[in-house]
Write an enzyme that holds these catalytic residues in place. Structure first.
Site, PDB file in Angstrom:
ATOM      1  N   GLY A  12     -91.330   9.080   4.318  1.00  0.00           N
ATOM      2  CA  GLY A  12     -90.674   9.869   5.365  1.00  0.00           C
ATOM      3  C   GLY A  12     -89.959   8.972   6.356  1.00  0.00           C
ATOM      4  N   ILE A  14     -91.091   7.088   8.982  1.00  0.00           N
ATOM      5  CA  ILE A  14     -91.626   5.729   9.184  1.00  0.00           C
ATOM      6  C   ILE A  14     -91.531   4.949   7.875  1.00  0.00           C
ATOM      7  CG2 ILE A  14     -93.561   4.309   9.987  1.00  0.00           C
ATOM      8  CD1 ILE A  14     -94.631   6.684  11.526  1.00  0.00           C
ATOM      9  N   ASP A  34     -94.224   8.853  -2.559  1.00  0.00           N
ATOM     10  CA  ASP A  34     -94.440  10.124  -1.863  1.00  0.00           C
ATOM     11  C   ASP A  34     -95.018  11.122  -2.872  1.00  0.00           C
ATOM     12  OD1 ASP A  34     -93.983  12.505  -0.020  1.00  0.00           O
ATOM     13  OD2 ASP A  34     -92.951  10.964   1.142  1.00  0.00           O
ATOM     14  N   ASN A  98    -104.280  16.239   8.276  1.00  0.00           N
ATOM     15  CA  ASN A  98    -104.129  14.915   7.664  1.00  0.00           C
ATOM     16  C   ASN A  98    -105.384  14.387   6.977  1.00  0.00           C
ATOM     17  OD1 ASN A  98    -101.444  14.809   8.233  1.00  0.00           O
ATOM     18  ND2 ASN A  98    -101.631  13.566  10.077  1.00  0.00           N
ATOM     19  N   ILE A 121    -101.247   4.126   9.434  1.00  0.00           N
ATOM     20  CA  ILE A 121    -100.454   4.567  10.595  1.00  0.00           C
ATOM     21  C   ILE A 121    -100.697   6.059  10.861  1.00  0.00           C
ATOM     22  CG2 ILE A 121     -98.121   4.788  11.538  1.00  0.00           C
ATOM     23  CD1 ILE A 121     -97.195   2.445   9.953  1.00  0.00           C
ATOM     24  N   ASN A 123    -101.927   9.707  11.753  1.00  0.00           N
ATOM     25  CA  ASN A 123    -102.727  10.140  12.902  1.00  0.00           C
ATOM     26  C   ASN A 123    -103.657  11.306  12.588  1.00  0.00           C
ATOM     27  OD1 ASN A 123    -102.156   8.537  15.233  1.00  0.00           O
ATOM     28  ND2 ASN A 123    -100.036   9.235  15.070  1.00  0.00           N
ATOM     29  N   HIS A 178    -106.098   5.398  19.932  1.00  0.00           N
ATOM     30  CA  HIS A 178    -104.661   5.690  19.964  1.00  0.00           C
ATOM     31  C   HIS A 178    -104.479   7.155  20.323  1.00  0.00           C
ATOM     32  CE1 HIS A 178    -100.470   5.314  19.138  1.00  0.00           C
ATOM     33  NE2 HIS A 178    -100.476   6.010  18.030  1.00  0.00           N
TER      34      HIS A 178
HETATM   35  N1  APR Z   1     -99.255  11.057  -0.627  1.00  0.00           N
HETATM   36  C1  APR Z   1     -98.087  10.447  -0.320  1.00  0.00           C
HETATM   37  N2  APR Z   1     -97.257  10.907   0.647  1.00  0.00           N
HETATM   38  C2  APR Z   1     -97.598  12.016   1.281  1.00  0.00           C
HETATM   39  C3  APR Z   1     -98.805  12.718   1.023  1.00  0.00           C
HETATM   40  C4  APR Z   1     -99.648  12.182   0.006  1.00  0.00           C
HETATM   41  N3  APR Z   1    -100.808  12.768  -0.325  1.00  0.00           N
HETATM   42  N4  APR Z   1     -98.867  13.790   1.836  1.00  0.00           N
HETATM   43  C5  APR Z   1     -97.751  13.770   2.595  1.00  0.00           C
HETATM   44  N5  APR Z   1     -96.974  12.716   2.262  1.00  0.00           N
HETATM   45  C6  APR Z   1     -95.671  12.330   2.783  1.00  0.00           C
HETATM   46  C7  APR Z   1     -94.773  13.524   3.161  1.00  0.00           C
HETATM   47  O1  APR Z   1     -94.245  14.169   1.999  1.00  0.00           O
HETATM   48  C8  APR Z   1     -93.713  12.850   4.013  1.00  0.00           C
HETATM   49  O2  APR Z   1     -92.585  12.445   3.262  1.00  0.00           O
HETATM   50  O3  APR Z   1     -95.763  11.611   4.006  1.00  0.00           O
HETATM   51  C9  APR Z   1     -94.438  11.612   4.579  1.00  0.00           C
HETATM   52  C10 APR Z   1     -94.545  11.596   6.076  1.00  0.00           C
HETATM   53  O4  APR Z   1     -93.276  11.443   6.564  1.00  0.00           O
HETATM   54  P1  APR Z   1     -92.734  12.214   7.870  1.00  0.00           P
HETATM   55  O5  APR Z   1     -93.034  13.660   7.764  1.00  0.00           O
HETATM   56  O6  APR Z   1     -91.308  11.808   8.093  1.00  0.00           O
HETATM   57  O7  APR Z   1     -93.681  11.618   9.042  1.00  0.00           O
HETATM   58  P2  APR Z   1     -93.579  10.209   9.780  1.00  0.00           P
HETATM   59  O8  APR Z   1     -92.780  10.373  11.027  1.00  0.00           O
HETATM   60  O9  APR Z   1     -93.192   9.154   8.817  1.00  0.00           O
HETATM   61  O10 APR Z   1     -95.110  10.047  10.262  1.00  0.00           O
HETATM   62  C11 APR Z   1     -96.169   9.957   9.345  1.00  0.00           C
HETATM   63  O11 APR Z   1     -97.503   8.655  10.881  1.00  0.00           O
HETATM   64  O12 APR Z   1     -97.276   8.232  13.157  1.00  0.00           O
HETATM   65  C12 APR Z   1     -97.904   8.991  12.185  1.00  0.00           C
HETATM   66  O13 APR Z   1     -98.342  11.028  13.365  1.00  0.00           O
HETATM   67  C13 APR Z   1     -97.570  10.443  12.329  1.00  0.00           C
HETATM   68  O14 APR Z   1     -99.307  11.168  10.872  1.00  0.00           O
HETATM   69  C14 APR Z   1     -97.906  10.953  10.965  1.00  0.00           C
HETATM   70  C15 APR Z   1     -97.501   9.807  10.055  1.00  0.00           C
END
Ligand code: APR
Length: 311
Positions: A12, A14, A34, A98, A121, A123, A178
């Site tokens: 995603g 990050i 992902d 999560n 990372i 949360n 955090h």
């Molecule tokens: N395995 C792999 N990837 C996964 C899984 C999984 N089981 N479940 C969800 N994902 C992926 C989502 O499909 C998504 O692409 O994790 C990604 C998260 O990306 P974003 O939604 O863009 O979130 P992001 O801003 O990157 O933050 C991720 O970090 O700082 C923390 O609070 C934030 O918990 C959050 C995490």
């Protein structure tokens, strides 16, 4: 010697930024993983980032996948899998969403990357990295959480702006969980060794501490989702210190075994990261007020960990 391998779990916001920083710093080849429904996004970002290398001049191979075996043998795993915050949500509100995700990821880490240095990372950070350690059975040296560098970066930036000095010369430290209970440490704030209070008033410092505590929420309020540039930069600093054996002293979420009077939970403390992973937790002198705040923060983290243990 071949290149090192960095597996990024979650492609995603990050995850994508992590891949760019890792490639630019030539830390190694990158795998962006992902879920199957997002495999196209992972592959697309990987291709876009490889093409970026043709302009910026890095050679890293960047691969997108939803297949865990592609992560096998990774030297470093950085986990952002999960749901980010929406405006009005606290990090703790994410625990129910999560927890199943970190359990799934941890099971795969155990199977495919048991020897990696793993940085979490997702949360609520302290509880998620606790669960990763529990499921994988990893040592605290190899399973660590990213939070303190990010919170300290926010603290440093606000301090440098208020003091009218370069952020390069500003040193600040945030310890504890955090979340809203985090503990900015005024006694550790310096401008290249000079106490920050030489340049800013107590009142300014109070306001900066308050803004730091809410620093993540400020960005969520503006963007509708969590920050990603600074979180990615912070995790890359940890990965780099491990891969290059830099032995940097960084505030990270570490599993505590009596240090700072805390036992059996993860919390942000200064530690040294080198080729052995978290090689040492460093205990720094704290004022009475800071120590009390750290104890309160530990209690708060414990309450979230209890939710995890009951679920
Ligand atoms: N395995 C792999 N990837 C996964 C899984 C999984 N089981 N479940 C969800 N994902 C992926 C989502 O499909 C998504 O692409 O994790 C990604 C998260 O990306 P974003 O939604 O863009 O979130 P992001 O801003 O990157 O933050 C991720 O970090 O700082 C923390 O609070 C934030 O918990 C959050 C995490």
């Amino acid at each position: 010697m071949g290149r090192r391998k960095i597996a990024l779990i979650g492609a995603g916001n990050i995850g994508g930024q992590l891949a760019l920083f890792a490639a630019q710093k030539q830390l190694g080849d990158v795998v962006l993983l992902d879920i199957p429904q997002k495999e196209g996004v992972a592959k697309g970002k990987a291709l876009d980032l490889e093409q970026c290398g043709a302009i910026l001049g890095y050679d890293a191979t960047i691969t997108g996948t939803s297949t865990w075996s592609d992560c096998a043998g990774a030297d470093v795993v950085i986990i952002t899998a999960g749901i980010p915050r929406k405006p009005g949500e606290s990090r703790d509100d994410l625990v129910g969403k999560n927890l199943p995700i970190i359990r799934n990821v941890a099971t795969n880490v155990k199977e495919y990357c048991p020897d990696a240095f793993v940085i979490v990372i997702s949360n609520p950070l302290d509880a998620m990295v606790y669960e990763l350690k529990r499921v994988t059975g990893m040592s605290r040296a190899k399973a660590v959480g990213m939070a303190g560098i990010l919170d300290s970066a926010r603290f440093s930036l606000f301090l440098s702006r208020a003091a009218g000095v370069s952020v390069k010369d500003t040193r600040a430290m945030v310890l504890g969980g955090h979340g809203d209970s985090m503990v900015p440490v005024p006694s550790a704030c310096t401008i290249n060794g000079v106490p920050a209070t030489v340049r800013i008033s107590e009142q300014q410092l109070e306001a900066i501490i308050e803004r730091t505590r809410k620093g993540g929420g400020e960005i969520v309020g503006l963007m509708g989702t969590s920050a990603f540039y600074a979180p990615a930069a912070a995790a890359i600093a940890m990965a780099e210190s491990y891969l290059l054996d830099q032995k940097r002293l960084l505030p990270c979420a570490v599993y505590l075994e009596g240090e700072y009077g805390v036992n059996g939970i993860y919390m942000g403390v200064p530690c040294i990261i080198g080729a052995g992973g978290v090689e040492q937790v460093v205990e720094i002198p704290l004022t009475e007020q800071e120590r009390a705040a750290l104890e309160r923060s530990a209690e708060h983290v414990r309450s979230i960990v209890q939710i995890v243990e009951r679920s």
